[in-house]
Design a protein around this motif. Structure first.
Motif, PDB file in Angstrom:
ATOM      1  N   HIS A  31     -10.153  -0.533  -1.143  1.00  0.00           N
ATOM      2  CA  HIS A  31     -11.293   0.300  -0.751  1.00  0.00           C
ATOM      3  C   HIS A  31     -11.024   1.718  -1.264  1.00  0.00           C
ATOM      4  N   ASP A  32     -11.865   2.207  -2.158  1.00  0.00           N
ATOM      5  CA  ASP A  32     -11.635   3.510  -2.784  1.00  0.00           C
ATOM      6  C   ASP A  32     -11.513   4.655  -1.796  1.00  0.00           C
ATOM      7  N   ASP A  33     -12.291   4.605  -0.730  1.00  0.00           N
ATOM      8  CA  ASP A  33     -12.298   5.725   0.198  1.00  0.00           C
ATOM      9  C   ASP A  33     -11.521   5.431   1.487  1.00  0.00           C
ATOM     10  N   ALA A  34     -10.593   4.488   1.457  1.00  0.00           N
ATOM     11  CA  ALA A  34      -9.853   4.107   2.661  1.00  0.00           C
ATOM     12  C   ALA A  34      -8.886   5.200   3.101  1.00  0.00           C
ATOM     13  N   GLN A  35      -8.843   5.432   4.393  1.00  0.00           N
ATOM     14  CA  GLN A  35      -7.886   6.344   5.013  1.00  0.00           C
ATOM     15  C   GLN A  35      -6.759   5.496   5.594  1.00  0.00           C
ATOM     16  N   LEU A  36      -5.528   5.799   5.217  1.00  0.00           N
ATOM     17  CA  LEU A  36      -4.374   5.083   5.753  1.00  0.00           C
ATOM     18  C   LEU A  36      -3.736   5.939   6.836  1.00  0.00           C
ATOM     19  N   ASP A  37      -3.705   5.394   8.044  1.00  0.00           N
ATOM     20  CA  ASP A  37      -3.045   6.036   9.174  1.00  0.00           C
ATOM     21  C   ASP A  37      -1.807   5.217   9.502  1.00  0.00           C
ATOM     22  N   VAL A  38      -0.705   5.888   9.821  1.00  0.00           N
ATOM     23  CA  VAL A  38       0.533   5.201  10.170  1.00  0.00           C
ATOM     24  C   VAL A  38       0.952   5.663  11.558  1.00  0.00           C
ATOM     25  N   ILE A  39       1.184   4.703  12.438  1.00  0.00           N
ATOM     26  CA  ILE A  39       1.547   5.010  13.811  1.00  0.00           C
ATOM     27  C   ILE A  39       2.919   4.438  14.153  1.00  0.00           C
ATOM     28  N   THR A  40       3.669   5.189  14.939  1.00  0.00           N
ATOM     29  CA  THR A  40       4.879   4.677  15.572  1.00  0.00           C
ATOM     30  C   THR A  40       4.776   5.047  17.043  1.00  0.00           C
ATOM     31  N   LEU A  73      10.104   7.848   6.270  1.00  0.00           N
ATOM     32  CA  LEU A  73       9.895   6.420   6.031  1.00  0.00           C
ATOM     33  C   LEU A  73       8.686   6.182   5.132  1.00  0.00           C
ATOM     34  N   VAL A  74       7.586   6.865   5.431  1.00  0.00           N
ATOM     35  CA  VAL A  74       6.371   6.692   4.627  1.00  0.00           C
ATOM     36  C   VAL A  74       6.603   7.192   3.206  1.00  0.00           C
ATOM     37  N   GLU A  75       7.293   8.307   3.068  1.00  0.00           N
ATOM     38  CA  GLU A  75       7.573   8.829   1.728  1.00  0.00           C
ATOM     39  C   GLU A  75       8.478   7.875   0.946  1.00  0.00           C
ATOM     40  N   ALA A  76       9.495   7.319   1.595  1.00  0.00           N
ATOM     41  CA  ALA A  76      10.395   6.372   0.924  1.00  0.00           C
ATOM     42  C   ALA A  76       9.644   5.118   0.486  1.00  0.00           C
ATOM     43  N   ALA A  77       8.710   4.684   1.299  1.00  0.00           N
ATOM     44  CA  ALA A  77       7.980   3.449   1.004  1.00  0.00           C
ATOM     45  C   ALA A  77       6.853   3.641   0.002  1.00  0.00           C
ATOM     46  N   LEU A  78       6.153   4.774   0.092  1.00  0.00           N
ATOM     47  CA  LEU A  78       4.918   4.935  -0.671  1.00  0.00           C
ATOM     48  C   LEU A  78       4.909   6.103  -1.655  1.00  0.00           C
ATOM     49  N   GLY A  79       5.903   6.972  -1.578  1.00  0.00           N
ATOM     50  CA  GLY A  79       5.963   8.120  -2.472  1.00  0.00           C
ATOM     51  C   GLY A  79       5.325   9.349  -1.846  1.00  0.00           C
ATOM     52  N   VAL A  82       1.233   9.819  -2.007  1.00  0.00           N
ATOM     53  CA  VAL A  82       0.513   9.019  -1.007  1.00  0.00           C
ATOM     54  C   VAL A  82       0.813   9.549   0.390  1.00  0.00           C
ATOM     55  N   ASN A  83       2.072   9.890   0.643  1.00  0.00           N
ATOM     56  CA  ASN A  83       2.466  10.379   1.964  1.00  0.00           C
ATOM     57  C   ASN A  83       1.668  11.612   2.367  1.00  0.00           C
ATOM     58  N   ALA A  84       1.332  12.442   1.406  1.00  0.00           N
ATOM     59  CA  ALA A  84       0.569  13.658   1.698  1.00  0.00           C
ATOM     60  C   ALA A  84      -0.839  13.338   2.205  1.00  0.00           C
ATOM     61  N   LYS A  85      -1.354  12.166   1.878  1.00  0.00           N
ATOM     62  CA  LYS A  85      -2.707  11.772   2.288  1.00  0.00           C
ATOM     63  C   LYS A  85      -2.726  10.936   3.562  1.00  0.00           C
ATOM     64  N   VAL A  86      -1.569  10.463   3.976  1.00  0.00           N
ATOM     65  CA  VAL A  86      -1.468   9.603   5.153  1.00  0.00           C
ATOM     66  C   VAL A  86      -1.532  10.446   6.410  1.00  0.00           C
TER      67      VAL A  86
END
Length: 144
Positions: A31-40, A73-79, A82-86
């Motif tokens: 999805h081009d406009d998808a927002q990725l949220d990461v929760i712990t 963790l997000v930076e290690a996994a996704l760079g 991408v991490n800046a947009k999460v």
């Protein structure tokens, strides 16, 4: 229509959720406009008898440390790009309850969660993942 994907990870397991994050990113890429949220989710010691021995500043310190670990963790996994947009979310409470509550409040379209720490009675699906699958109002993608 924008899509929101909520990815639940456990920062106490260091790199065990890297593949879960990568799968969430792959799904967001559909999805081009998808927002990725990461929760712990951090355990809530404040409601128990033990919690009465901790001051609020201790919880604040734990949240601050958790944010650092989640970010790493997000930076290690996704760079880093991408991490800046999460959107990074630190919740306190019971894991499955906080995941479901966050998904509901943010109107998430999909929850991505790993199948962790299974007990024989859970038959290859961890108790938090099983509860999220059972009670979620949106689709749930379980990563093994």
């Amino acid at each position: 229509m924008s899509t929101t994907i909520l990815c639940a990870v456990d920062i106490s397991n260091e790199n065990r959720d890297i593949h879960v994050l990568q799968e969430a990113l792959r799904l967001a890429g559909l999805h081009d406009d998808a927002q990725l949220d990461v929760i712990t989710v951090l355990p809530d010691y404040g409601t128990s008898w033990v919690g009465s021995f901790f001051e609020k500043k201790h919880h604040d310190q734990v949240v601050k440390e958790a944010k650092k670990h989640l970010n790493a963790l997000v930076e290690a996994a996704l760079g880093s790009d991408v991490n800046a947009k999460v959107r990074h979310i630190i919740a306190t409470g019971t894991a499955y309850e906080e995941i479901l509550k966050t998904a509901e409040l943010d109107k998430s379209d999909l929850i991505v969660i790993g199948a962790h720490k299974p007990d024989f009675k859970d038959y290859l699906l961890g108790p938090n993942a099983a509860r999220v699958v059972r009670h979620s109002r949106c689709s749930v993608f379980v990563v093994r």
